[in-house]
Motif scaffolding. Structure first.
Motif, PDB file in Angstrom:
ATOM      1  N   ARG A  37      67.785  90.336  41.538  1.00 17.39           N
ATOM      2  CA  ARG A  37      69.140  90.693  41.112  1.00 17.39           C
ATOM      3  C   ARG A  37      69.405  92.109  41.591  1.00 17.39           C
ATOM      4  N   PRO A  38      70.272  92.278  42.600  1.00 18.86           N
ATOM      5  CA  PRO A  38      70.434  93.601  43.206  1.00 18.86           C
ATOM      6  C   PRO A  38      71.066  94.636  42.285  1.00 18.86           C
ATOM      7  N   ASN A  39      71.993  94.235  41.424  1.00 18.29           N
ATOM      8  CA  ASN A  39      72.638  95.207  40.537  1.00 18.29           C
ATOM      9  C   ASN A  39      73.090  94.514  39.266  1.00 18.29           C
ATOM     10  N   GLU A  40      73.609  95.272  38.332  1.00 20.91           N
ATOM     11  CA  GLU A  40      73.943  94.771  36.994  1.00 20.91           C
ATOM     12  C   GLU A  40      74.938  93.613  37.016  1.00 20.91           C
ATOM     13  N   ARG A  41      75.901  93.632  37.901  1.00 21.52           N
ATOM     14  CA  ARG A  41      76.938  92.604  37.857  1.00 21.52           C
ATOM     15  C   ARG A  41      76.613  91.390  38.730  1.00 21.52           C
ATOM     16  N   ALA A  42      75.506  91.453  39.445  1.00 23.85           N
ATOM     17  CA  ALA A  42      75.190  90.401  40.411  1.00 23.85           C
ATOM     18  C   ALA A  42      74.541  89.193  39.748  1.00 23.85           C
ATOM     19  N   GLU A  43      74.437  88.106  40.529  1.00 22.88           N
ATOM     20  CA  GLU A  43      73.712  86.925  40.070  1.00 22.88           C
ATOM     21  C   GLU A  43      72.216  87.121  40.268  1.00 22.88           C
ATOM     22  N   ARG A  44      71.449  86.244  39.661  1.00 25.85           N
ATOM     23  CA  ARG A  44      70.010  86.176  39.929  1.00 25.85           C
ATOM     24  C   ARG A  44      69.840  85.137  41.035  1.00 25.85           C
ATOM     25  N   ILE A  45      69.261  85.536  42.162  1.00 27.23           N
ATOM     26  CA  ILE A  45      69.111  84.567  43.251  1.00 27.23           C
ATOM     27  C   ILE A  45      67.629  84.353  43.587  1.00 27.23           C
ATOM     28  N   PRO A  46      67.253  83.110  43.880  1.00 27.91           N
ATOM     29  CA  PRO A  46      65.869  82.851  44.276  1.00 27.91           C
ATOM     30  C   PRO A  46      65.682  83.074  45.773  1.00 27.91           C
ATOM     31  N   LEU A  47      64.624  83.781  46.157  1.00 29.02           N
ATOM     32  CA  LEU A  47      64.278  83.949  47.574  1.00 29.02           C
ATOM     33  C   LEU A  47      62.792  83.649  47.732  1.00 29.02           C
ATOM     34  N   THR A  48      62.481  82.846  48.732  1.00 27.65           N
ATOM     35  CA  THR A  48      61.091  82.459  48.942  1.00 27.65           C
ATOM     36  C   THR A  48      60.284  83.633  49.489  1.00 27.65           C
ATOM     37  N   VAL A  49      59.046  83.733  49.057  1.00 26.62           N
ATOM     38  CA  VAL A  49      58.140  84.760  49.568  1.00 26.62           C
ATOM     39  C   VAL A  49      57.864  84.449  51.048  1.00 26.62           C
ATOM     40  N   ALA A  50      58.233  85.378  51.933  1.00 22.81           N
ATOM     41  CA  ALA A  50      58.067  85.132  53.363  1.00 22.81           C
ATOM     42  C   ALA A  50      56.721  85.659  53.856  1.00 22.81           C
ATOM     43  N   ASP A  51      56.230  86.685  53.195  1.00 19.75           N
ATOM     44  CA  ASP A  51      54.932  87.250  53.586  1.00 19.75           C
ATOM     45  C   ASP A  51      54.490  88.221  52.493  1.00 19.75           C
ATOM     46  N   TYR A  52      53.184  88.520  52.472  1.00 21.35           N
ATOM     47  CA  TYR A  52      52.704  89.460  51.464  1.00 21.35           C
ATOM     48  C   TYR A  52      51.443  90.126  51.992  1.00 21.35           C
ATOM     49  N   ASN A  53      51.158  91.301  51.469  1.00 21.39           N
ATOM     50  CA  ASN A  53      49.922  91.984  51.802  1.00 21.39           C
ATOM     51  C   ASN A  53      49.294  92.461  50.503  1.00 21.39           C
ATOM     52  N   ARG A  54      48.190  91.832  50.113  1.00 23.47           N
ATOM     53  CA  ARG A  54      47.590  92.140  48.806  1.00 23.47           C
ATOM     54  C   ARG A  54      47.087  93.586  48.741  1.00 23.47           C
ATOM     55  N   GLU A  55      46.663  94.146  49.886  1.00 22.68           N
ATOM     56  CA  GLU A  55      46.110  95.507  49.870  1.00 22.68           C
ATOM     57  C   GLU A  55      47.216  96.554  49.717  1.00 22.68           C
ATOM     58  N   THR A  56      48.256  96.441  50.569  1.00 19.73           N
ATOM     59  CA  THR A  56      49.299  97.470  50.537  1.00 19.73           C
ATOM     60  C   THR A  56      50.332  97.223  49.438  1.00 19.73           C
ATOM     61  N   GLY A  57      50.393  95.973  48.936  1.00 19.79           N
ATOM     62  CA  GLY A  57      51.398  95.659  47.920  1.00 19.79           C
ATOM     63  C   GLY A  57      52.767  95.345  48.502  1.00 19.79           C
ATOM     64  N   ASP A  58      52.809  95.135  49.834  1.00 16.61           N
ATOM     65  CA  ASP A  58      54.090  94.804  50.482  1.00 16.61           C
ATOM     66  C   ASP A  58      54.430  93.336  50.256  1.00 16.61           C
ATOM     67  N   LEU A  59      55.698  93.080  50.009  1.00 10.89           N
ATOM     68  CA  LEU A  59      56.177  91.720  49.821  1.00 10.89           C
ATOM     69  C   LEU A  59      57.431  91.543  50.670  1.00 10.89           C
TER      70      LEU A  59
END
Lengths: 280, 463
Positions: A37-59
């Motif tokens: 949810r980007p801001n207070e007035r916005a909707e909650r939107i689902p986005l699929t995880v495209a990639d992740y790095n467990r060490e750096t914490g990047d998503l």
């Protein structure tokens, strides 16, 4: 609050965000999603995880600017904060035991299909990817997909790769003797429907990934319900992956169109507001 | 000498035809004079039955006596000593079947308006901006307890644990704390500023709240123990909506009450400046007879519906909703179809709901629950033209924590199995509220949260 650490335009209206989200990156698996949810007035939107790095914490997540909330998300840049990101949600894809797979992606669906192909590749499976786009300008993730699969790229208008539909390319490969034990299809519902019809003829197990309208992503609202094998399932907790031969795609397509006129109205407001800001 | 007026002192309400077009609170509250006048109706029973009727044992005669004398702050402190969320319970408790249902004044005339007076005290303190809370406590060096869910059970448990000297972290799955108090109960019945204020009071006492934390996904219960929490309380509620399993239920325009109310209350779909879309039906059918059905029906009316039908398979006397909600709904023009049950939702060629087929029911023999079970009257089918259907036939506990926590047993309804109402089958894991009982009321969940806090305290001290 989650910080954007990288923003990259992949194609017209298609963008990859890398987020600093160590808790989510630590847990995320192929097939799961986050609610954002980007801001207070916005909707909650689902986005699929495209990639992740467990060490750096990047998503990484990839979105297409289609509605008001994605348009507002698109206004944010590197260093900006997203108000809410919750996840990883949904069940991870069950890729266990797959040896020979075709992963079919349609348009933005390639952003979701790619991590699946990559996960399969890392598990030692032999992967063919078939990626379909409307036209050359919309092609995304070509290098990434090539790195983990034998890629066939098709476009509707033939401006890049082979001219045709993903179903044509898939059928050709099956007829040429590719002995797939599993087909994974991710893209617009109509594409998943026809891929599933095709693989049913050949008796190949088929997994599809649902991306319906959803609010909470935890099983609370039932907005994401769909019919699978005659039973009502919630995409957010029972999925998002389902057996493509059992999903009622026609119902899914009707439900996805439920708010189309409201969405167009919101987009009109959004553009008007931005025009006013621009002139002011 | 007690005030022997037979009826409750009336409370001002917005007029029905005005309030059904706005989202402001229906009941406006007592003035100080009205409150003192009403409180003086209490006879101050030596052995007060009202207190036994209260799930959190509010010291009712004591606080009423302070109200009658005009000592509102003292009254508030007395309530607050056993009730973490008085502004909320004063508004949403089913007083007629609890404290007020037991009041001796109710034998001849109306009971003392205990709920309204509880609300008055809480609102009075809120306006004075002098929260009667303990100063913020430094969490360092304290024993850590995790609370999963920030609804009434979790908040009440957290409040009690902080008072007992623990460092408490509440993990909430949604982006806003409050659980059903923010996503379920509408603004006109429980203003969200009231909920926010009660939560701020808890935070000022030292309760730490983390949102977007879906326990079972982001972190597991086992990981909470790894992080140093010595006990975990699960107050995850009953948030999984039930559907009826009838034809057409997945058509567009058919909502679970949870989705409909969440879009309105949490996502503010009724406010222009918010993006959330919602179908503003002209003719709306709400299926069910509980408080949630009343909330959904009255919300649909406020979104501008011409007709809102509540379809309930039993009779009015059997409705589980609070009397006041049914009364308010009727005043606002909600149309009730009692002894009626939907059998099918008609769908147009575009996939939108366009009608609901119903059958008339009659009440047969009492079933296991003691309620007379409804039986369909043959040949009584009829169709009702509608464009929106809201299914409010109950909810079940969310399976996420059960699925991801080894050793945590649930019964066949998905409710946590406990030995004493709170102690689960996993050591150090306690539960309470709807997650244990199935869907019930805010105050019962608050009571369960308090009980669990006591057991958690005993568990940690005995280690």
């Amino acid at each position: 609050m989650i910080t954007i650490i990288k923003k990259e335009r992949l194609a017209d209206k298609v963008t990859r965000l890398v987020l600093d989200a160590p808790l989510i990156a630590k847990k995320a698996k192929a097939g799961q999603f986050v609610i954002l949810r980007p801001n207070e007035r916005a909707e909650r939107i689902p986005l699929t995880v495209a990639d992740y790095n467990r060490e750096t914490g990047d998503l990484s997540v990839i979105y297409q600017t289609v509605g008001r909330t994605t348009a507002e998300l698109d206004l944010l840049g590197v260093g900006d904060m997203i108000l809410n990101v919750a996840g990883p949600l949904g069940k991870a894809s069950d890729l266990e035991g797959i040896k020979r797979a075709a992963v079919v992606g349609g348009g933005l669906g390639c952003a979701i299909a790619y991590p699946q192909a990559k996960a399969l590749f890392e598990l030692g499976a032999k992967v063919d990817m078939i990626a379909g786009f409307r036209t050359k300008e919309l092609v995304i993730l070509e290098d990434e997909m090539k790195a983990c699969s034998n890629l066939t790229l098709v476009t509707d208008d033939g401006s890049y790769g082979t001219k045709g539909l993903v179903t044509d390319a898939l059928k050709e490969k099956i007829l040429a003797g590719a002995a797939y034990d599993t087909v994974i299809a991710i893209g617009p519902p109509v594409m998943m429907k026809y891929v599933s019809l095709l693989t049913k003829e050949f008796g190949i197990r088929t997994i599809v990934s649902m991306n319906p309208i959803m609010i909470d992503g935890t099983g609370m609202c039932g907005g994401c319900r769909l019919t699978v094998d005659g039973k009502t399932k919630f995409a957010c907790v029972d999925g998002p992956d389902f057996d493509g031969h059992l999903v009622d795609f026609d119902e899914l397509m009707r439900r996805n169109a439920a708010y189309r006129s409201e969405e167009q109205e919101e987009m009109r407001h959004f553009h008007e507001c931005n025009l006013l800001k621009g002139n002011g | 000498m007690a005030n022997m007026q037979q009826n409750k002192t009336p409370m001002k309400e917005q007029l029905p035809n005005i309030r059904n077009t706005n989202w402001d609170e229906v009941a406006c509250g007592y003035t100080a004079e009205e409150a003192m006048h009403e409180a003086s109706r209490c006879l101050g029973c030596k052995n007060p039955a009202c207190v036994k009727g209260c799930p959190v044992s509010v010291k009712i005669p004591e606080f009423l006596s302070e109200v009658a004398k005009g000592n509102f702050e003292n009254a508030y402190r007395i309530i607050r000593s056993t009730n973490a969320l008085p502004a909320i319970s004063g508004r949403v408790c089913p007083q007629e079947s609890q404290c007020e249902g037991k009041c001796v004044r109710g034998i001849k005339g109306e009971p003392v308006a205990i709920g309204r007076l509880e609300r008055f005290c809480a609102d009075y303190m809120m306006q004075k901006q002098q929260k009667a809370s303990e100063p913020a406590q430094n969490g360092e060096g304290k024993i850590k307890v995790a609370v999963v869910g920030s609804g009434p059970a979790g908040l009440s448990c957290a409040g009690d644990l902080v008072t007992r000297g623990y460092h408490v972290t509440v993990f909430e799955a949604l982006h806003k704390a409050g659980g059903v108090l923010v996503y379920g109960i509408p603004e006109f019945r429980l203003p969200k500023t009231i909920v926010e204020n009660e939560i701020r009071t808890l935070e000022a006492m030292g309760v730490e709240i983390m949102t977007d934390m879906v326990i079972g996904r982001v972190l597991s219960v086992d990981e909470l123990f790894d992080m140093g929490y010595e006990a975990v309380f699960i107050g995850s509620g009953a948030g999984l909506p039930r559907f009826m399993g009838i034809e057409g239920e997945n058509a567009n325009g058919v909502y679970s009450a949870n989705e409909f109310l969440t879009r309105i209350n949490l996502m503010k779909a009724y406010r222009e400046e918010y993006v959330t879309p919602i179908r503003k039906g002209r003719s709306v059918a709400v299926v069910g007879g509980g408080n949630v059905a009343m909330d959904a029906a009255r919300s649909a009316k406020r979104l501008g519906a011409e007709h809102v039908y509540v379809i309930y398979r039993r009779g009015e006397a059997e409705m589980p909703a609070r009397r006041e909600e049914i009364h308010h709904a009727k005043e606002e023009g909600i149309e009730f179809l009692f002894l009626t049950n939907p059998t099918k939702i008609g769908v147009d060629e575009k996939g939108n709901a366009e009608s609901i087929r119903c059958v008339k029911m009659s009440l047969g023999e009492p079933d296991a629950s003691g309620r007379r079970s409804p039986v369909a009257v043959e040949g009584s089918d009829f169709d009702l033209a509608i464009d929106t259907v809201i299914i409010a036939v109950g909810t079940a506990p969310n399976p996420l924590i059960r699925m991801t926590t080894p050793g945590l047993e649930t019964d066949r309804r998905g409710c946590f199995v406990t030995s004493d109402g709170n102690t689960t089958t996993r050591e150090g894991v306690f539960a309470g509220g709807d997650a244990v009982t199935g869907a019930a009321t805010v105050i019962l969940a608050m009571g369960a949260g308090r009980d669990a806090a006591k057991k958690i305290d005993e568990f940690i001290k005995s280690k």
